[in-house]
Design a protein around this motif. Sequence first.
Motif, PDB file in Angstrom:
ATOM      1  N   TYR A   1       0.809  -1.205   0.000  1.00 22.11           N
ATOM      2  CA  TYR A   1       0.000   0.000   0.000  1.00 22.11           C
ATOM      3  C   TYR A   1       0.851   1.268   0.000  1.00 22.11           C
ATOM      4  O   TYR A   1       0.691   2.133  -0.852  1.00 22.11           O
ATOM      5  CB  TYR A   1      -0.956  -0.021   1.199  1.00 22.11           C
ATOM      6  N   GLU A   2       1.741   1.388   0.951  1.00 20.81           N
ATOM      7  CA  GLU A   2       2.522   2.624   1.078  1.00 20.81           C
ATOM      8  C   GLU A   2       3.476   2.860  -0.086  1.00 20.81           C
ATOM      9  O   GLU A   2       3.861   3.993  -0.343  1.00 20.81           O
ATOM     10  CB  GLU A   2       3.264   2.640   2.412  1.00 20.81           C
ATOM     11  N   LEU A   3       3.845   1.812  -0.800  1.00 17.10           N
ATOM     12  CA  LEU A   3       4.739   1.962  -1.947  1.00 17.10           C
ATOM     13  C   LEU A   3       4.044   2.611  -3.139  1.00 17.10           C
ATOM     14  O   LEU A   3       4.699   3.035  -4.085  1.00 17.10           O
ATOM     15  CB  LEU A   3       5.282   0.592  -2.384  1.00 17.10           C
ATOM     16  N   ASN A   4       2.720   2.687  -3.097  1.00  9.89           N
ATOM     17  CA  ASN A   4       1.945   3.152  -4.247  1.00  9.89           C
ATOM     18  C   ASN A   4       1.080   4.376  -3.958  1.00  9.89           C
ATOM     19  O   ASN A   4       0.136   4.646  -4.680  1.00  9.89           O
ATOM     20  CB  ASN A   4       1.051   2.000  -4.728  1.00  9.89           C
ATOM     21  N   LEU A   5       1.392   5.126  -2.928  1.00 16.39           N
ATOM     22  CA  LEU A   5       0.529   6.226  -2.503  1.00 16.39           C
ATOM     23  C   LEU A   5       0.321   7.289  -3.574  1.00 16.39           C
ATOM     24  O   LEU A   5      -0.788   7.801  -3.730  1.00 16.39           O
ATOM     25  CB  LEU A   5       1.077   6.868  -1.227  1.00 16.39           C
ATOM     26  N   ASN A   6       1.345   7.636  -4.336  1.00 20.71           N
ATOM     27  CA  ASN A   6       1.202   8.686  -5.351  1.00 20.71           C
ATOM     28  C   ASN A   6       0.167   8.313  -6.407  1.00 20.71           C
ATOM     29  O   ASN A   6      -0.682   9.123  -6.768  1.00 20.71           O
ATOM     30  CB  ASN A   6       2.538   8.984  -6.020  1.00 20.71           C
ATOM     31  N   LYS A   7       0.226   7.085  -6.892  1.00 26.17           N
ATOM     32  CA  LYS A   7      -0.743   6.702  -7.924  1.00 26.17           C
ATOM     33  C   LYS A   7      -2.137   6.519  -7.325  1.00 26.17           C
ATOM     34  O   LYS A   7      -3.129   6.853  -7.967  1.00 26.17           O
ATOM     35  CB  LYS A   7      -0.291   5.487  -8.717  1.00 26.17           C
ATOM     36  N   PHE A   8      -2.227   6.027  -6.092  1.00 26.66           N
ATOM     37  CA  PHE A   8      -3.534   5.890  -5.453  1.00 26.66           C
ATOM     38  C   PHE A   8      -4.177   7.262  -5.262  1.00 26.66           C
ATOM     39  O   PHE A   8      -5.361   7.434  -5.531  1.00 26.66           O
ATOM     40  CB  PHE A   8      -3.420   5.187  -4.102  1.00 26.66           C
ATOM     41  N   ASP A   9      -3.392   8.218  -4.797  1.00 30.18           N
ATOM     42  CA  ASP A   9      -3.917   9.578  -4.600  1.00 30.18           C
ATOM     43  C   ASP A   9      -4.426  10.173  -5.914  1.00 30.18           C
ATOM     44  O   ASP A   9      -5.485  10.788  -5.953  1.00 30.18           O
ATOM     45  CB  ASP A   9      -2.854  10.490  -3.995  1.00 30.18           C
ATOM     46  N   ALA A  10      -3.679   9.980  -6.979  1.00 37.56           N
ATOM     47  CA  ALA A  10      -4.086  10.496  -8.293  1.00 37.56           C
ATOM     48  C   ALA A  10      -5.383   9.830  -8.755  1.00 37.56           C
ATOM     49  O   ALA A  10      -6.272  10.497  -9.295  1.00 37.56           O
ATOM     50  CB  ALA A  10      -2.974  10.286  -9.313  1.00 37.56           C
ATOM     51  N   ALA A  11      -5.500   8.536  -8.539  1.00 40.95           N
ATOM     52  CA  ALA A  11      -6.716   7.815  -8.937  1.00 40.95           C
ATOM     53  C   ALA A  11      -7.920   8.282  -8.128  1.00 40.95           C
ATOM     54  O   ALA A  11      -9.021   8.427  -8.667  1.00 40.95           O
ATOM     55  CB  ALA A  11      -6.512   6.309  -8.781  1.00 40.95           C
ATOM     56  N   MET A  12      -7.717   8.549  -6.837  1.00 36.96           N
ATOM     57  CA  MET A  12      -8.817   9.012  -5.981  1.00 36.96           C
ATOM     58  C   MET A  12      -9.327  10.380  -6.405  1.00 36.96           C
ATOM     59  O   MET A  12     -10.501  10.700  -6.214  1.00 36.96           O
ATOM     60  CB  MET A  12      -8.380   9.041  -4.516  1.00 36.96           C
ATOM     61  N   ARG A  13      -8.447  11.193  -6.961  1.00 39.18           N
ATOM     62  CA  ARG A  13      -8.864  12.515  -7.452  1.00 39.18           C
ATOM     63  C   ARG A  13      -9.631  12.408  -8.759  1.00 39.18           C
ATOM     64  O   ARG A  13     -10.425  13.286  -9.106  1.00 39.18           O
ATOM     65  CB  ARG A  13      -7.656  13.427  -7.621  1.00 39.18           C
ATOM     66  N   LYS A  14      -9.413  11.335  -9.510  1.00 41.66           N
ATOM     67  CA  LYS A  14     -10.023  11.194 -10.836  1.00 41.66           C
ATOM     68  C   LYS A  14     -11.306  10.366 -10.828  1.00 41.66           C
ATOM     69  O   LYS A  14     -12.215  10.615 -11.607  1.00 41.66           O
ATOM     70  CB  LYS A  14      -9.005  10.557 -11.790  1.00 41.66           C
ATOM     71  N   TYR A  15     -11.387   9.359  -9.965  1.00 37.77           N
ATOM     72  CA  TYR A  15     -12.495   8.410  -9.973  1.00 37.77           C
ATOM     73  C   TYR A  15     -13.083   8.201  -8.590  1.00 37.77           C
ATOM     74  O   TYR A  15     -12.454   8.487  -7.582  1.00 37.77           O
ATOM     75  CB  TYR A  15     -12.015   7.020 -10.457  1.00 37.77           C
ATOM     76  N   LYS A  16     -14.245   7.610  -8.577  1.00 38.19           N
ATOM     77  CA  LYS A  16     -14.759   6.971  -7.374  1.00 38.19           C
ATOM     78  C   LYS A  16     -13.935   5.690  -7.302  1.00 38.19           C
ATOM     79  O   LYS A  16     -14.057   4.820  -8.162  1.00 38.19           O
ATOM     80  CB  LYS A  16     -16.251   6.685  -7.543  1.00 38.19           C
ATOM     81  N   TYR A  17     -13.074   5.587  -6.329  1.00 41.66           N
ATOM     82  CA  TYR A  17     -11.969   4.626  -6.358  1.00 41.66           C
ATOM     83  C   TYR A  17     -11.788   3.960  -5.004  1.00 41.66           C
ATOM     84  O   TYR A  17     -11.875   4.624  -3.969  1.00 41.66           O
ATOM     85  CB  TYR A  17     -10.703   5.410  -6.732  1.00 41.66           C
ATOM     86  N   ILE A  18     -11.581   2.642  -5.028  1.00 43.66           N
ATOM     87  CA  ILE A  18     -11.290   1.937  -3.783  1.00 43.66           C
ATOM     88  C   ILE A  18     -10.066   1.042  -3.976  1.00 43.66           C
ATOM     89  O   ILE A  18      -9.779   0.583  -5.083  1.00 43.66           O
ATOM     90  CB  ILE A  18     -12.474   1.084  -3.270  1.00 43.66           C
ATOM     91  N   ILE A  19      -9.382   0.830  -2.871  1.00 43.74           N
ATOM     92  CA  ILE A  19      -8.254  -0.099  -2.847  1.00 43.74           C
ATOM     93  C   ILE A  19      -8.691  -1.262  -1.970  1.00 43.74           C
ATOM     94  O   ILE A  19      -9.042  -1.071  -0.806  1.00 43.74           O
ATOM     95  CB  ILE A  19      -6.993   0.565  -2.271  1.00 43.74           C
ATOM     96  N   VAL A  20      -8.702  -2.441  -2.560  1.00 41.30           N
ATOM     97  CA  VAL A  20      -9.065  -3.645  -1.821  1.00 41.30           C
ATOM     98  C   VAL A  20      -7.770  -4.331  -1.410  1.00 41.30           C
ATOM     99  O   VAL A  20      -6.968  -4.709  -2.261  1.00 41.30           O
ATOM    100  CB  VAL A  20      -9.928  -4.588  -2.690  1.00 41.30           C
TER     101      VAL A  20
END
Length: 140
Positions: free
Chosen positions: A103-122
Amino acid sequence: ETKQKISKSLQITLSDPNFDKTKFLSKNSTYVYGYFDNMYYRSSYELAFLEFCKKYNLKVESAENNKYAVNYIDSVGKSRKYFPDFYLSDYDVVVEVKPISMYELNLNKFDAAMRKYKYIIVTDEELFNDWELYECICCA
């Protein structure tokens, strides 16, 4: 180049009539990949997510295409493109399936996705508990 290598490897593997076409192991047997209900998965976690979707009749499609691409800046300032794993049309939710350890290794891309979509990380925390996963999807 990577896509070509994967494609060539898949063509060779799939041409073997005795090969179980639903589940593959990497050459060094460290991860599972294959097809489940004609949906490509790249890990046992993604497979578990697809099985969950089938169990609960959730419409799922691949989000690994330009339609769902996310541009982001990595930790060293380089511009990158990220492709989430799945899209659930009934909930209009883009889904990434990742072990909590990554999870923590991918925070930048997760943050960008959350700004663009209704987005969840399972993560594995939700993945193996049907109620938590269903709640995660419905409350997105």
